[in-house]
Design an enzyme around this catalytic site. Structure first.
Site, PDB file in Angstrom:
ATOM      1  N   SER A 107      18.090  -5.895   2.189  1.00 32.73           N
ATOM      2  CA  SER A 107      16.950  -6.866   2.349  1.00 32.73           C
ATOM      3  C   SER A 107      16.317  -6.140   3.788  1.00 32.73           C
ATOM      4  O   SER A 107      16.897  -6.348   4.751  1.00 32.73           O
ATOM      5  CB  SER A 107      17.484  -8.160   2.256  1.00 32.73           C
ATOM      6  OG  SER A 107      16.386  -8.971   2.337  1.00 32.73           O
ATOM      7  N   GLY A 108      14.981  -6.117   3.695  1.00 32.39           N
ATOM      8  CA  GLY A 108      14.202  -5.852   4.924  1.00 32.39           C
ATOM      9  C   GLY A 108      14.148  -4.471   5.456  1.00 32.39           C
ATOM     10  O   GLY A 108      13.661  -4.083   6.172  1.00 32.39           O
ATOM     11  N   THR A 112      10.036  -2.757  -0.708  1.00 31.01           N
ATOM     12  CA  THR A 112       8.864  -3.065  -1.244  1.00 31.01           C
ATOM     13  C   THR A 112       7.489  -2.568  -0.560  1.00 31.01           C
ATOM     14  O   THR A 112       6.665  -2.218  -1.235  1.00 31.01           O
ATOM     15  CB  THR A 112       8.269  -4.825  -1.074  1.00 31.01           C
ATOM     16  OG1 THR A 112       9.721  -5.591  -1.605  1.00 31.01           O
ATOM     17  CG2 THR A 112       7.185  -5.423  -1.881  1.00 31.01           C
ATOM     18  N   ASN A 157      14.265 -11.274   6.203  1.00 30.83           N
ATOM     19  CA  ASN A 157      13.099 -10.464   5.832  1.00 30.83           C
ATOM     20  C   ASN A 157      12.272 -11.508   5.834  1.00 30.83           C
ATOM     21  O   ASN A 157      12.304 -12.577   4.980  1.00 30.83           O
ATOM     22  CB  ASN A 157      13.087  -9.641   4.660  1.00 30.83           C
ATOM     23  CG  ASN A 157      11.812  -9.033   4.422  1.00 30.83           C
ATOM     24  OD1 ASN A 157      10.598  -9.111   4.995  1.00 30.83           O
ATOM     25  ND2 ASN A 157      11.955  -8.062   3.363  1.00 30.83           N
ATOM     26  N   SER A 160      10.829 -11.332   1.867  1.00 27.22           N
ATOM     27  CA  SER A 160      11.871 -10.889   1.025  1.00 27.22           C
ATOM     28  C   SER A 160      11.792 -10.997  -0.550  1.00 27.22           C
ATOM     29  O   SER A 160      11.229 -12.254  -0.797  1.00 27.22           O
ATOM     30  CB  SER A 160      13.184 -11.622   1.428  1.00 27.22           C
ATOM     31  OG  SER A 160      14.314 -10.941   0.742  1.00 27.22           O
ATOM     32  N   SER A 161      11.943 -10.001  -1.249  1.00 27.15           N
ATOM     33  CA  SER A 161      11.664 -10.086  -2.584  1.00 27.15           C
ATOM     34  C   SER A 161      12.849 -10.949  -3.242  1.00 27.15           C
ATOM     35  O   SER A 161      14.000 -10.320  -2.967  1.00 27.15           O
ATOM     36  CB  SER A 161      11.640  -8.717  -3.382  1.00 27.15           C
ATOM     37  OG  SER A 161      10.931  -7.930  -2.570  1.00 27.15           O
ATOM     38  N   GLY A 387      18.053  -5.711  -2.309  1.00 24.03           N
ATOM     39  CA  GLY A 387      18.983  -4.716  -1.552  1.00 24.03           C
ATOM     40  C   GLY A 387      20.379  -5.383  -1.699  1.00 24.03           C
ATOM     41  O   GLY A 387      20.622  -6.534  -1.993  1.00 24.03           O
ATOM     42  N   GLU A 389      23.525  -7.100  -0.662  1.00 22.69           N
ATOM     43  CA  GLU A 389      23.434  -8.500   0.206  1.00 22.69           C
ATOM     44  C   GLU A 389      24.810  -8.720   0.561  1.00 22.69           C
ATOM     45  O   GLU A 389      25.834  -8.869  -0.506  1.00 22.69           O
ATOM     46  CB  GLU A 389      22.884  -9.654  -0.551  1.00 22.69           C
ATOM     47  CG  GLU A 389      21.200  -9.370  -0.292  1.00 22.69           C
ATOM     48  CD  GLU A 389      20.484 -10.540  -0.952  1.00 22.69           C
ATOM     49  OE1 GLU A 389      21.230 -11.601  -1.472  1.00 22.69           O
ATOM     50  OE2 GLU A 389      19.206 -10.527  -0.789  1.00 22.69           O
TER      51      GLU A 389
HETATM   52  N1  LIG Z   1       6.588   1.637   6.390  1.00 22.24           N
HETATM   53  C1  LIG Z   1       6.377   0.765   6.871  1.00 22.24           C
HETATM   54  N2  LIG Z   1       5.658   0.429   8.082  1.00 22.24           N
HETATM   55  C2  LIG Z   1       5.473  -0.684   8.703  1.00 22.24           C
HETATM   56  N3  LIG Z   1       6.178  -1.780   8.592  1.00 22.24           N
HETATM   57  C3  LIG Z   1       6.973  -1.594   7.538  1.00 22.24           C
HETATM   58  C4  LIG Z   1       7.210  -0.488   6.675  1.00 22.24           C
HETATM   59  N4  LIG Z   1       8.205  -0.730   5.748  1.00 22.24           N
HETATM   60  C5  LIG Z   1       8.567  -2.050   6.061  1.00 22.24           C
HETATM   61  N5  LIG Z   1       8.116  -2.609   7.045  1.00 22.24           N
HETATM   62  C6  LIG Z   1       7.990  -3.989   7.664  1.00 22.24           C
HETATM   63  O1  LIG Z   1       9.265  -4.559   7.271  1.00 22.24           O
HETATM   64  C7  LIG Z   1       9.143  -5.917   6.342  1.00 22.24           C
HETATM   65  C8  LIG Z   1      10.082  -5.758   5.370  1.00 22.24           C
HETATM   66  O2  LIG Z   1       9.984  -4.898   4.343  1.00 22.24           O
HETATM   67  P1  LIG Z   1      10.211  -5.162   2.862  1.00 22.24           P
HETATM   68  O3  LIG Z   1       9.699  -6.439   2.678  1.00 22.24           O
HETATM   69  O4  LIG Z   1       9.593  -3.899   2.258  1.00 22.24           O
HETATM   70  O5  LIG Z   1      11.433  -4.993   2.815  1.00 22.24           O
HETATM   71  P2  LIG Z   1      12.330  -4.979   1.466  1.00 22.24           P
HETATM   72  O6  LIG Z   1      13.372  -3.717   1.529  1.00 22.24           O
HETATM   73  O7  LIG Z   1      11.597  -4.996   0.193  1.00 22.24           O
HETATM   74  O8  LIG Z   1      13.358  -6.406   1.551  1.00 22.24           O
HETATM   75  P3  LIG Z   1      13.675  -7.316   0.487  1.00 22.24           P
HETATM   76  O9  LIG Z   1      14.949  -6.729  -0.275  1.00 22.24           O
HETATM   77  O10 LIG Z   1      14.144  -8.704   1.042  1.00 22.24           O
HETATM   78  O11 LIG Z   1      12.597  -7.471  -0.388  1.00 22.24           O
HETATM   79  C9  LIG Z   1       7.753  -5.515   5.802  1.00 22.24           C
HETATM   80  O12 LIG Z   1       7.010  -6.890   5.657  1.00 22.24           O
HETATM   81  C10 LIG Z   1       6.834  -4.891   6.845  1.00 22.24           C
HETATM   82  O13 LIG Z   1       6.715  -5.934   7.975  1.00 22.24           O
HETATM   83 MG   LIG Z   2      11.196  -6.545  -1.144  1.00 20.53          MG
END
Ligand SMILES: Nc1ncnc2c1ncn2[C@@H]1O[C@H](COP(=O)(O)OP(=O)(O)OP(=O)(O)O)[C@@H](O)[C@H]1O
Ligand SMILES: [Mg+2]
Length: 1080
Positions: A107-108, A112, A157, A160-161, A387, A389
């Site tokens: 997560s984070g 996404t 996050n 977070s999805s 992801g 957890e």
């Molecule tokens: N390539 C990137 N460039 C800039 N910032 C990023 C990038 N990837 C992620 N982030 C930052 O990290 C944060 C978390 O990313 P994201 O929501 O995609 O995580 P996730 O893997 O989907 O987490 P979860 O499993 O909780 O959904 C985003 O809100 C953004 O601020």
């Molecule tokens: Mg996500």
């Protein structure tokens, strides 16, 4: 020309972990860190992309970057998510292979974001057009809607999805998007009613309260204040960097783009509001007669408002919170609910309501974005699932999530190895098996239908009798105790009996990503996912169409006494479908790594990354990739890259690329065990061989650079020189042209002048000749004429009379004269005698005649003039003429008299009675009567007398009396003397001895002297018998006979004086001096 580059160019660390030398965990982490520090967040392991979350926006997603990576080979540029997206899209479009992009990570870690980047890249590079753009826009805009309802802030996050998402994007044969299908997996619905500390509920609740207009909130019966709602945690209601109000507008806009109707959006918001209201319904116990407690709604206001929102009858819902009806085959039993059960029922309703709403949203989006055509299409799946957890308290949700991740890991292992193997087979390379950890055993522990944990849970849930979480754990302890990845304190396996880190109510699974301790509390309930039938029936009774749709099981007509499938069962089934789906597609992996726990940029926590690297099995991934050959490359790019290392292949290799590579390797003496030749690729076993090649290439490039520089400089100088030369030629040419032009103009003008002179000379010459010729001709003509004349005359002379010439002459003269006279007639001057004009003479020979004619004309003119005169006038003019003859040029007085008419009778003697006596005394006619001065001979003074002149006498009479003083007969007058000067003196001289001469001569002075003397002379001449003329002497000194004395009268010129001016003085006896002033 397209510049061929490689990911090996300008590498920071190594761009592909396969090339890491030596391959250790430390070097792996060091490489990641080094690249991360240089903003290189992407690194490859073969075709897998590792993405490290930068937690800040980097300038690497611009449209220019999209263009840079478009249609480029995977290894051609530095690692990027776009390279993977491009590779996947191109093999989908060009090779007709369905693709899936599997994004994993905790997560984070950025899953996404990565999925959105892939989608936006594909949207940017695929076809364009009105319809295609609409589809793209709808696909992209589905993200904000789902994120609003399915994402929440967690401690890990901020976005977070809280659901798993798999999206199939469908393309036509051209690669244009047609539509898509979204599958959602297990929304974390427990979050609706309760959020762990530091986290918040789903974004939509906060967005609605912050962003909706006052009017909307009023309609939804909501208050903007978060604190009014029990379901909203307050400690992190506001998230830094998240603007809920703006997001709400974005979501509404996105819903509109995706195709939601206005009333659908309203219905959705009403349901969200209903959930919030539901959370505010509280219960109080009410004792019943049988001693049990029954729950009652505390404050019915929220209940009422919720029922109004959803169109539910309040009593129905109220009852559903107090009673529970259990239906058996034949009978219905209604039991009361205590307060705790009422709260459970309320939360279950809220969770169900929200999760069903979420599923409905996905279905509705799918309806909008589904491909319109039924033609066969290619599919690109993008999997963004929660992801792995590991929390402090891990419950049923974490178990499910980690199971899913376990399955994904398995598919990753399977597919990577399978692909690796397939490639070796394809290329004809010998394959030796590689040892790697296969997590199939863990998957089996969880999902095995006989003794898997999920099967046990389901069994427990379905089992009649008392079922609790403890009974479930007991079951696990008996069934799974032997499993090497299952750990429980109460299991028969004595290994954990003394493990205090393992509480009694928990079991532990050794996942591929680490050990996770699951607390069994809530497992059974969550798996059952029980919603009391009374509640679903109450919902079904609602007049709100959407809520009715969400609770179909509430329909009393379709009462299904069968238990609904458990949550675990459903999830397992959907994961199974997903896995099968993924296996049919070509996988592309993005492994996301979270660099720190602080959501901060620039921080790289090694331990955290190390843990992720381990559980993601990245080291194993590299090892597997390197077990056979570390590096592989198609022959063409390989030869292109290293051909400069061998003279035979440099600069051009005309034969097939493979032969070129063989020559190259032989020339470089690379040991044969270090590489193998595949069908289309060369496989290099060790990275050091590749680095050897790279190093040689680098050295060679330096030499080549020098060579290129040399050639370039030479080329540049030569180009410059040629340019100068060309310029010089151009300038010289222009100058020469200019000079020649100038010279030419000069020559031309000189030529023109010379020509003009020559032509002039020629023309003049010609003219002269022509003139000469003409003159000659004329002369010839004249001569000829003369000659002919002579001839003719000679011939005809005999026919002419002898005086013909004279006649002709006379005739000519006559003609000339005639002409002359006619001309003169026309030009005659006026008839005035004083006109002096006379035309010029035309011919000299007429000179005499002309003058004579002038004279004659004048005489004739005068005669004509005279002929007009009367007798009197004639007499006057004769007198005037006579006066002129007498005095002109002799006496100074004369000119003044010319203009004075000769009146004669100045005294008008016949008419004046005063002189009547005098007039009668004179017998003849008086010709002149005037007053004169008679000069006294003694003193020279004058006495006035009247002078009368008749034909015979001159009479002097007294002026006053008229008495005649003297009368002189004209024949007695001898002469008259006058001076030459301007005076009126005259002396009448008498004949000596005559009767009149007794008193001597008379000296008189008259104002009309000239008239008097002229008349006297005229009459005197006519009166004389002998025709003797009366003399008129004009002299300034004359003698006057006074009695006996002769006195000389002398006229002198004196000074002019006033008055008369003439003075007469007696000088002596003999001299009387008359002083006459000089005439003016
Ligand atoms: N390539 C990137 N460039 C800039 N910032 C990023 C990038 N990837 C992620 N982030 C930052 O990290 C944060 C978390 O990313 P994201 O929501 O995609 O995580 P996730 O893997 O989907 O987490 P979860 O499993 O909780 O959904 C985003 O809100 C953004 O601020
Ligand atoms: Mg996500």
């Amino acid at each position: 020309m397209e510049v061929k580059t490689s990911l090996l160019d300008n590498m920071i660390g190594v761009g592909d972990m396969v090339l890491l030398e030596p391959l250790t965990e430390d070097s792996f982490l060091e490489n990641l860190r080094k690249r991360f520090d240089h903003n290189e967040i992407y690194t490859y392991i073969g075709s897998v992309v590792i993405s490290v979350n930068p937690y800040r926006s980097l300038p690497i997603y611009s449209p220019e970057k999209v263009e840079e990576y478009r249609n480029r080979n995977f290894y051609e540029l530095s690692p990027h998510i776009y390279a993977l997206a491009d590779e996947a899209y191109r093999s989908l479009r060009d090779q007709d292979k369905d693709q899936c992009i599997l994004i994993t990570g905790e997560s984070g870690a950025g899953k996404t974001e990565a999925s959105k980047l892939v989608m936006s890249y594909v949207a940017a590079v695929c076809g364009k057009g009105q319809e295609v753009n609409k589809v793209k826009e709808q696909l992209l805009q589905s993200n904000p809607v789902l994120e609003a309802f399915g994402n929440a802030k967690t401690v890990r996050n901020d976005n977070s999805s809280r659901f798993g998402k798999y999206m199939d994007i469908e393309f036509d044969f051209k690669g244009d998007p047609l539509g898509g299908v979204i599958s959602n997996y297990l929304l974390e619905k427990s979050r609706v009613v309760k959020q762990p500390r530091g986290e918040r509920n789903f974004h939509i609740f906060y967005q609605l309260l912050s962003g909706a207009s006052d009017d909307t909130l009023k309609k939804l019966k909501l208050d903007r204040d978060f604190s009014k709602y029990n379901y909203l945690s307050l400690d992190s209601a506001v998230v830094n960097g998240l603007d809920d109000a703006t997001s709400f507008r974005t979501v509404k806009n996105a819903m509109q783009i995706v195709g939601f109707m206005e009333d659908e959006v309203q219905s959705v918001l009403e349901l969200v509001a209903a959930v919030l209201k539901l959370g505010n319904i509280e219960f109080k116990p009410e004792s019943r007669l049988n001693g049990t407690d029954e729950s009652r709604v505390k404050d019915k206001n929220d209940l009422k408002e919720m029922c109004e929102l959803l169109g539910i009858e309040q009593t129905v819902l109220e009852r559903a919170f107090s009673y529970r009806t259990v239906e058996a085959k034949v009978e219905k039993v209604s039991t009361t609910l205590n307060v705790a059960q009422a709260y459970y029922a309320r939360d279950a309703l809220a969770k169900n309501l929200y999760s069903r709403l979420f599923s409905w949203l996905v279905t509705r989006i799918n309806e909008s974005i589904k491909a319109q055509t039924k033609t066969r299409h290619k599919v690109m799946g993008v999997l963004d699932i929660y992801g792995f957890e590991i929390f402090e308290d891990n419950s049923f949700e974490q178990f499910i999530i980690n199971y899913c991740n376990e399955k994904l890991q398995q598919i990753f292992i399977e597919l990577t190895l399978r692909e690796e193997q397939e490639e070796y087979v394809r290329e004809g390379i010998e394959w030796t098996n590689i040892e790697y950890f296969n997590n199939a055993i863990i998957c089996d522990l969880i999902e095995n239908n006989q003794n898997g944990i999920m099967a046990m849970l389901d069994e427990e849930c379905l089992r009649p009798g008392t079922v609790t979480d403890e009974t479930f754990l007991d079951k696990l302890n008996t069934v799974c105790a032997e499993h090497q990845h299952f750990e429980s304190r109460l299991s028969k396996n004595s290994k954990f009996l003394n493990d205090h880190s393992l509480p009694h109510s928990c079991f532990r699974i050794q996942h591929y990503a680490g050990k996770v301790l699951y607390c069994v509390e809530g497992f059974v309930d969550k798996n059952n996912d029980l919603l009391y039938r009374d509640l679903s029936q109450a919902m079904y009774k609602a007049s709100h169409s959407l809520i009715k749709l969400l609770f179909p099981e509430g329909n009393p007509a379709k009462v299904n006494l069968k238990r609904p499938p458990t949550a675990g069962f459903q999830f397992k089934a959907s994961v199974g479908t997903l896995m099968r789906n993924l296996q049919t597609k070509n996988p592309n992996y993005i492994r996301c790594i979270k660099p720190n726990d602080k959501k901060a940029a620039h921080i790289f926590t090694e331990s955290l990354v190390c843990h992720q690297v381990n559980y993601l099995g990245l080291m194993e991934n590299v090892r597997v990739r390197r077990a056979g050959y570390a590096f592989r490359q198609a022959y063409e790019p390989c030869l292109e890259r290293y051909k400069m290392l061998c003279k035979r292949t440099w600069p051009h290799w005309r034969a097939p690329a493979r032969e070129g590579v063989e020559v190259l390797m032989a020339d470089l003496q690379v040991p044969t065990e270090e590489f193998s030749y595949g069908r289309s690729k060369i496989f290099i076993r060790n990275p050091r061989t590749l680095f050897f090649l790279e190093e040689r290439r680098r050295q060679c490039l330096e030499d080549l650079a020098t060579l290129i520089q040399k050639i370039y400089r030479g080329w540049k100088c030569r180009t410059h020189f040629l340019l100068l030369k060309k310029s010089q030629i151009v300038i010289a040419a222009w100058y020469r042209r200019y000079a020649q032009q100038k010279k030419y103009h000069k020559i031309k003008s000189a030529t023109t002048i010379v020509q003009s002179y020559t032509r002039g000379w020629q023309a003049r010459k010609l003219l002269r000749e022509l003139k000469h010729q003409k003159r000659c001709e004329e002369a010839a003509t004249t001569i000829a004429a003369y000659w002919h004349g002579t001839q003719v005359r000679r011939e005809y002379r005999k026919f002419f009379r002898a005086n013909a010439g004279k006649k002709i002459y006379n005739f000519t003269i006559q003609r000339i004269m005639q002409k002359y006279f006619f001309g003169l007639k026309k030009t005659l001057p006026s008839m005035s005698p004083i006109d002096k004009n006379w035309p010029a003479r035309p011919y000299r020979f007429l000179d005499g005649a002309h003058t004579e004619l002038k004279r004659l004309f004048h005489l004739w003119r005068c005669k004509k003039y005279r002929s007009q005169f009367t007798e009197e006038k004639k007499a006057v003019y004769e007198e005037k003429l006579e006066a002129s003859e007498l005095f002109k040029d002799k006496k100074s007085l004369y000119p003044s008299s010319v203009s004075q008419p000769f009146k004669g009778d100045y005294l008008e003697i016949s008419k004046n009675p005063k002189y009547q006596k005098l007039n009668s005394s004179v017998e003849e006619k008086v010709l002149l009567a005037d007053v004169v001065n008679k000069i006294n001979r003694a003193n020279g003074k004058g006495a006035t007398r009247i002078l009368l002149l008749t034909k015979k006498n001159v009479v002097l009479a007294d002026q006053k009396t008229g008495q005649v003083k003297a009368s002189v007969a004209l024949p007695d007058l001898t002469s008259v003397s006058v001076s030459t000067q301007n005076d009126g003196f005259f002396a009448l001289k008498l004949k000596e001895g005559s009767a009149s001469a007794v008193k001597g001569d008379f000296l008189l002075s008259s104002e009309h002297l000239i008239e008097t003397i002229t008349k006297l002379h005229h009459i005197g001449s006519t009166a004389s018998d002998d025709g003797e003329q009366l003399n008129v002497d004009i002299t300034d000194e004359f003698l006057v006979q006074f009695k006996q004395d002769k006195v000389c009268v002398k006229f002198i010129q004196g000074a002019p004086k006033n008055g008369n001016g003439v003075s007469c003085k007696r000088k002596n006896n003999r001299l009387l001096e008359v002083s006459v002033p000089a005439s003016a």
